[in-house]
Design an enzyme around this catalytic site. Structure first.
Site, PDB file in Angstrom:
ATOM      1  N   ASP A  11     -39.047  53.597 -38.323  1.00 27.00           N
ATOM      2  CA  ASP A  11     -39.263  53.362 -39.891  1.00 27.00           C
ATOM      3  C   ASP A  11     -40.412  53.976 -40.090  1.00 27.00           C
ATOM      4  O   ASP A  11     -41.421  54.288 -39.172  1.00 27.00           O
ATOM      5  CB  ASP A  11     -39.058  52.008 -40.374  1.00 27.00           C
ATOM      6  CG  ASP A  11     -39.478  51.873 -41.659  1.00 27.00           C
ATOM      7  OD1 ASP A  11     -38.672  52.422 -42.635  1.00 27.00           O
ATOM      8  OD2 ASP A  11     -40.523  51.095 -42.124  1.00 27.00           O
ATOM      9  N   LEU A  12     -40.725  55.111 -41.425  1.00 21.90           N
ATOM     10  CA  LEU A  12     -42.025  55.323 -41.515  1.00 21.90           C
ATOM     11  C   LEU A  12     -42.885  54.314 -42.377  1.00 21.90           C
ATOM     12  O   LEU A  12     -43.974  54.160 -41.752  1.00 21.90           O
ATOM     13  CB  LEU A  12     -41.663  56.682 -42.454  1.00 21.90           C
ATOM     14  CG  LEU A  12     -43.001  57.534 -43.092  1.00 21.90           C
ATOM     15  CD1 LEU A  12     -43.630  57.886 -41.687  1.00 21.90           C
ATOM     16  CD2 LEU A  12     -42.491  58.550 -43.639  1.00 21.90           C
ATOM     17  N   ASP A  13     -42.590  54.007 -43.677  1.00 23.07           N
ATOM     18  CA  ASP A  13     -43.415  53.446 -44.258  1.00 23.07           C
ATOM     19  C   ASP A  13     -43.784  52.132 -44.173  1.00 23.07           C
ATOM     20  O   ASP A  13     -42.722  51.386 -43.800  1.00 23.07           O
ATOM     21  CB  ASP A  13     -43.070  53.217 -46.007  1.00 23.07           C
ATOM     22  CG  ASP A  13     -43.163  54.770 -46.398  1.00 23.07           C
ATOM     23  OD1 ASP A  13     -43.819  55.643 -46.130  1.00 23.07           O
ATOM     24  OD2 ASP A  13     -42.142  54.932 -47.585  1.00 23.07           O
ATOM     25  N   THR A  19     -47.862  53.506 -46.751  1.00 26.65           N
ATOM     26  CA  THR A  19     -47.853  54.213 -48.209  1.00 26.65           C
ATOM     27  C   THR A  19     -47.582  53.067 -49.189  1.00 26.65           C
ATOM     28  O   THR A  19     -47.554  53.536 -50.368  1.00 26.65           O
ATOM     29  CB  THR A  19     -46.602  55.129 -48.250  1.00 26.65           C
ATOM     30  OG1 THR A  19     -45.446  54.497 -47.426  1.00 26.65           O
ATOM     31  CG2 THR A  19     -46.943  56.440 -47.247  1.00 26.65           C
ATOM     32  N   TRP A  27     -45.701  52.429 -59.159  1.00 27.14           N
ATOM     33  CA  TRP A  27     -44.649  51.593 -59.936  1.00 27.14           C
ATOM     34  C   TRP A  27     -45.363  50.690 -60.920  1.00 27.14           C
ATOM     35  O   TRP A  27     -45.057  50.684 -62.131  1.00 27.14           O
ATOM     36  CB  TRP A  27     -44.147  50.487 -59.117  1.00 27.14           C
ATOM     37  CG  TRP A  27     -43.036  51.196 -58.027  1.00 27.14           C
ATOM     38  CD1 TRP A  27     -42.452  51.162 -56.720  1.00 27.14           C
ATOM     39  CD2 TRP A  27     -41.775  51.817 -58.555  1.00 27.14           C
ATOM     40  NE1 TRP A  27     -41.462  51.825 -56.274  1.00 27.14           N
ATOM     41  CE2 TRP A  27     -40.841  52.077 -57.485  1.00 27.14           C
ATOM     42  CE3 TRP A  27     -41.286  52.466 -59.885  1.00 27.14           C
ATOM     43  CZ2 TRP A  27     -39.618  52.859 -57.492  1.00 27.14           C
ATOM     44  CZ3 TRP A  27     -39.994  53.104 -59.892  1.00 27.14           C
ATOM     45  CH2 TRP A  27     -39.182  53.288 -58.482  1.00 27.14           C
ATOM     46  N   LEU A  46     -40.054  45.411 -52.218  1.00 30.56           N
ATOM     47  CA  LEU A  46     -39.624  46.645 -52.385  1.00 30.56           C
ATOM     48  C   LEU A  46     -39.535  47.460 -50.965  1.00 30.56           C
ATOM     49  O   LEU A  46     -39.156  48.769 -50.787  1.00 30.56           O
ATOM     50  CB  LEU A  46     -40.271  47.637 -53.480  1.00 30.56           C
ATOM     51  CG  LEU A  46     -40.173  46.806 -54.949  1.00 30.56           C
ATOM     52  CD1 LEU A  46     -40.740  47.837 -55.949  1.00 30.56           C
ATOM     53  CD2 LEU A  46     -38.884  46.587 -55.348  1.00 30.56           C
ATOM     54  N   LYS A  47     -40.362  46.717 -50.008  1.00 28.36           N
ATOM     55  CA  LYS A  47     -40.262  47.529 -48.786  1.00 28.36           C
ATOM     56  C   LYS A  47     -38.834  47.840 -48.184  1.00 28.36           C
ATOM     57  O   LYS A  47     -38.022  47.121 -47.936  1.00 28.36           O
ATOM     58  CB  LYS A  47     -41.143  46.642 -47.790  1.00 28.36           C
ATOM     59  CG  LYS A  47     -42.626  46.792 -47.768  1.00 28.36           C
ATOM     60  CD  LYS A  47     -43.151  45.903 -46.805  1.00 28.36           C
ATOM     61  CE  LYS A  47     -44.580  45.963 -47.145  1.00 28.36           C
ATOM     62  NZ  LYS A  47     -45.375  45.173 -46.215  1.00 28.36           N
ATOM     63  N   GLY A  48     -38.719  48.993 -47.866  1.00 26.88           N
ATOM     64  CA  GLY A  48     -37.640  49.428 -47.370  1.00 26.88           C
ATOM     65  C   GLY A  48     -36.326  49.832 -48.128  1.00 26.88           C
ATOM     66  O   GLY A  48     -35.282  50.133 -47.978  1.00 26.88           O
ATOM     67  N   SER A 116     -35.972  56.744 -41.987  1.00 28.75           N
ATOM     68  CA  SER A 116     -36.661  56.136 -43.038  1.00 28.75           C
ATOM     69  C   SER A 116     -36.074  56.113 -44.339  1.00 28.75           C
ATOM     70  O   SER A 116     -34.924  57.126 -44.654  1.00 28.75           O
ATOM     71  CB  SER A 116     -37.916  57.187 -43.361  1.00 28.75           C
ATOM     72  OG  SER A 116     -38.496  56.816 -44.679  1.00 28.75           O
ATOM     73  N   ALA A 117     -36.091  55.340 -45.514  1.00 27.55           N
ATOM     74  CA  ALA A 117     -35.211  55.287 -46.764  1.00 27.55           C
ATOM     75  C   ALA A 117     -35.967  56.567 -47.541  1.00 27.55           C
ATOM     76  O   ALA A 117     -35.376  56.840 -48.705  1.00 27.55           O
ATOM     77  CB  ALA A 117     -35.585  54.052 -47.519  1.00 27.55           C
ATOM     78  N   SER A 118     -37.226  56.535 -47.363  1.00 28.44           N
ATOM     79  CA  SER A 118     -38.095  57.644 -48.211  1.00 28.44           C
ATOM     80  C   SER A 118     -37.492  59.200 -48.400  1.00 28.44           C
ATOM     81  O   SER A 118     -37.032  59.740 -47.314  1.00 28.44           O
ATOM     82  CB  SER A 118     -39.509  57.804 -47.844  1.00 28.44           C
ATOM     83  OG  SER A 118     -40.048  58.818 -48.506  1.00 28.44           O
ATOM     84  N   LYS A 147     -30.407  51.070 -46.039  1.00 28.63           N
ATOM     85  CA  LYS A 147     -30.761  50.044 -45.477  1.00 28.63           C
ATOM     86  C   LYS A 147     -30.513  48.717 -46.401  1.00 28.63           C
ATOM     87  O   LYS A 147     -30.931  48.668 -47.566  1.00 28.63           O
ATOM     88  CB  LYS A 147     -32.076  49.852 -44.830  1.00 28.63           C
ATOM     89  CG  LYS A 147     -32.438  50.860 -44.039  1.00 28.63           C
ATOM     90  CD  LYS A 147     -34.149  51.036 -43.680  1.00 28.63           C
ATOM     91  CE  LYS A 147     -34.657  52.335 -43.104  1.00 28.63           C
ATOM     92  NZ  LYS A 147     -36.011  52.355 -42.991  1.00 28.63           N
ATOM     93  N   GLU A 171     -39.316  48.414 -37.267  1.00 31.79           N
ATOM     94  CA  GLU A 171     -39.143  48.277 -38.644  1.00 31.79           C
ATOM     95  C   GLU A 171     -40.015  47.230 -39.115  1.00 31.79           C
ATOM     96  O   GLU A 171     -40.390  46.354 -38.617  1.00 31.79           O
ATOM     97  CB  GLU A 171     -37.617  47.670 -38.843  1.00 31.79           C
ATOM     98  CG  GLU A 171     -36.550  48.633 -39.431  1.00 31.79           C
ATOM     99  CD  GLU A 171     -36.911  48.951 -40.962  1.00 31.79           C
ATOM    100  OE1 GLU A 171     -37.840  48.391 -41.668  1.00 31.79           O
ATOM    101  OE2 GLU A 171     -36.445  50.082 -41.587  1.00 31.79           O
ATOM    102  N   ASP A 172     -40.503  47.247 -40.404  1.00 27.62           N
ATOM    103  CA  ASP A 172     -41.166  46.580 -41.095  1.00 27.62           C
ATOM    104  C   ASP A 172     -40.691  45.726 -42.235  1.00 27.62           C
ATOM    105  O   ASP A 172     -41.192  44.849 -42.822  1.00 27.62           O
ATOM    106  CB  ASP A 172     -42.747  47.284 -41.710  1.00 27.62           C
ATOM    107  CG  ASP A 172     -42.280  48.002 -42.867  1.00 27.62           C
ATOM    108  OD1 ASP A 172     -41.093  48.655 -43.085  1.00 27.62           O
ATOM    109  OD2 ASP A 172     -42.930  47.787 -44.115  1.00 27.62           O
TER     110      ASP A 172
HETATM  111  P1  B16 Z   1     -39.266  57.476 -51.837  1.00 26.00           P
HETATM  112  P2  B16 Z   1     -39.416  53.516 -45.157  1.00 26.00           P
HETATM  113  C1  B16 Z   1     -39.414  53.195 -47.811  1.00 26.00           C
HETATM  114  O1  B16 Z   1     -39.599  53.677 -46.927  1.00 26.00           O
HETATM  115  C2  B16 Z   1     -40.377  52.387 -48.632  1.00 26.00           C
HETATM  116  O2  B16 Z   1     -40.422  51.354 -47.659  1.00 26.00           O
HETATM  117  C3  B16 Z   1     -39.722  51.753 -49.838  1.00 26.00           C
HETATM  118  O3  B16 Z   1     -41.001  51.042 -50.324  1.00 26.00           O
HETATM  119  C4  B16 Z   1     -39.711  53.116 -50.829  1.00 26.00           C
HETATM  120  O4  B16 Z   1     -39.118  52.673 -52.090  1.00 26.00           O
HETATM  121  C5  B16 Z   1     -38.662  53.921 -50.198  1.00 26.00           C
HETATM  122  O5  B16 Z   1     -38.995  54.166 -48.982  1.00 26.00           O
HETATM  123  C6  B16 Z   1     -38.078  55.167 -50.779  1.00 26.00           C
HETATM  124  O6  B16 Z   1     -39.274  56.132 -50.973  1.00 26.00           O
HETATM  125  O7  B16 Z   1     -39.292  56.845 -53.410  1.00 26.00           O
HETATM  126  O8  B16 Z   1     -40.443  58.144 -51.309  1.00 26.00           O
HETATM  127  O9  B16 Z   1     -37.878  57.988 -51.651  1.00 26.00           O
HETATM  128  O10 B16 Z   1     -40.188  52.001 -45.145  1.00 26.00           O
HETATM  129  O11 B16 Z   1     -37.567  53.370 -45.170  1.00 26.00           O
HETATM  130  O12 B16 Z   1     -39.769  54.386 -44.429  1.00 26.00           O
HETATM  131 MG    MG Z   2     -41.023  50.459 -44.082  1.00 25.83          MG
END
Ligand code: B16
Ligand code: MG
Length: 225
Positions: A11-13, A19, A27, A46-48, A116-118, A147, A171-172
Site C-alpha cells: 500500500d502507498l499512503d 500523505t 478535505w 478515510l484511510k484506504g 494503492s487506492a490512490s 478495498k 497495509e495500514d
Molecule cells: P486519491 P492508499 C488511499 O491510498 C488513501 O489512504 C486514502 O486516504 C485516499 O482517499 C485514497 O488513497 C484515494 O486517494 O484521492 O489520491 O486518489 O492508502 O490505498 O495508498
Molecule cells: Mg494506506
C-alpha cells in the site's frame, strides 16, 4: 537463494509515505468551504478509502447533500489542492524503514508491486524517488472495485506472475487488511493491532521487517493452510 519464492505488495499512503496530512488539509478546506468542520479523527476513517467514497462520507458527516455532478466538481477541487501539496513532497517524507526494506527486497530479487487506492500514486512515487523499486503498479486508476475488494492485490500478483499464497501485503488500513485476506495473501499490518484485525503480523513501521522474516511468514502460513 531461498527455496521459498515470495512477492511483496505495498500500500502507498500510510505504509511507504505519509500523505494523510495532505488529504486532511485538503478535505478540511473543502468541508470549511461548505460550512462545516472536519476533524483528524474523521480523517483517520478515510484511510484506504477511495476519493469519491471519502467525499460521500464527509458530506454525510456535514449533513450536506449534493448532486452527482456537484460531487464530481467538489472531488476535483479537493484533488487540485491535494496535488498542489504532494507536488512539493520530497524523499525526506518516505516513512522509516521503507527505503531499507525496498532495497533489501530488490537485492534478493524479490518482486515488488504497489497496491494503492490512490489515483495520484505516480506523482507521489516520482516526488519521493521510489518509482524504480516497483515491478508493477496497481492504483486507483487501474481498478474498478475498491478495498476491501481484493481486486487491487489480485491484479498486482498477476502482474508479478506470483501466486496469491506467495504474496505478502503491507497495509495500514482495516479495509486494506480485509482486501488482502480476501485475496488469500499474507498481510503485515502497519500501525496498531486494534485497528487492523486479521493481520498476520503487526509492525509500527517497516523498519523492523526483514526478508528472512517475510519468507518465514509465508512458510508458516502455508504450513497452517
Ligand atoms: P486519491 P492508499 C488511499 O491510498 C488513501 O489512504 C486514502 O486516504 C485516499 O482517499 C485514497 O488513497 C484515494 O486517494 O484521492 O489520491 O486518489 O492508502 O490505498 O495508498
Ligand atoms: Mg494506506
Amino acid at each position: 537463494m531461498n527455496d521459498t519464492t515470495i512477492a511483496c505488495i505495498f500500500d502507498l499512503d500510510g505504509v511507504l509515505v505519509d500523505t494523510a496530512v495532505y488529504h486532511y488539509q485538503a478535505w478540511k478546506k473543502l468541508a470549511n468551504s461548505l460550512g462545516f468542520d472536519f476533524t483528524e479523527a474523521q480523517n483517520e476513517q478515510l484511510k484506504g478509502v477511495n476519493r469519491m467514497r471519502s467525499l460521500d462520507m464527509i458530506l454525510n458527516w456535514g449533513g450536506v447533500e449534493k448532486t452527482a455532478a456537484e460531487k464530481e466538481e467538489l472531488a476535483t477541487l479537493k484533488n487540485s489542492w491535494y496535488v498542489d501539496m504532494i507536488s512539493k513532497m520530497t524523499v525526506s517524507e518516505v516513512l522509516p524503514g521503507s527505503l531499507q526494506l525496498l532495497t533489501a527486497l530488490h537485492t534478493h530479487g524479490i518482486k515488488i508491486a504497489l497496491g494503492s487506492a490512490s489515483k495520484n500514486s505516480g506523482l507521489i512515487l516520482e516526488r519521493t524517488q521510489l518509482t524504480h523499486f516497483f515491478d508493477a503498479i496497481v492504483d486507483g486508476n487501474a481498478v474498478t472495485s475498491s478495498k476491501p475488494d481484493p481486486e487491487v492485490f489480485i491484479k498486482g500478483a498477476e502482474l508479478l506472475g506470483a501466486a496469491p499464497a506467495d504474496c505478502i501485503v503491507f497495509e495500514d488500513a482495516a479495509a486494506g487488511v480485509q482486501a488482502a485476506i480476501a485475496a488469500k495473501m499474507a498481510v503485515v499490518g502497519i500501525g496498531e493491532a486494534v485497528n487492523l484485525p486479521g493481520a498476520d503480523q503487526i509492525s509500527k513501521d517497516l523498519s523492523a521487517i526483514s526478508v528472512d522474516g517475510l519468507i518465514q511468514l509465508v512458510k508458516d502460513k502455508k504450513g497452517k493452510a
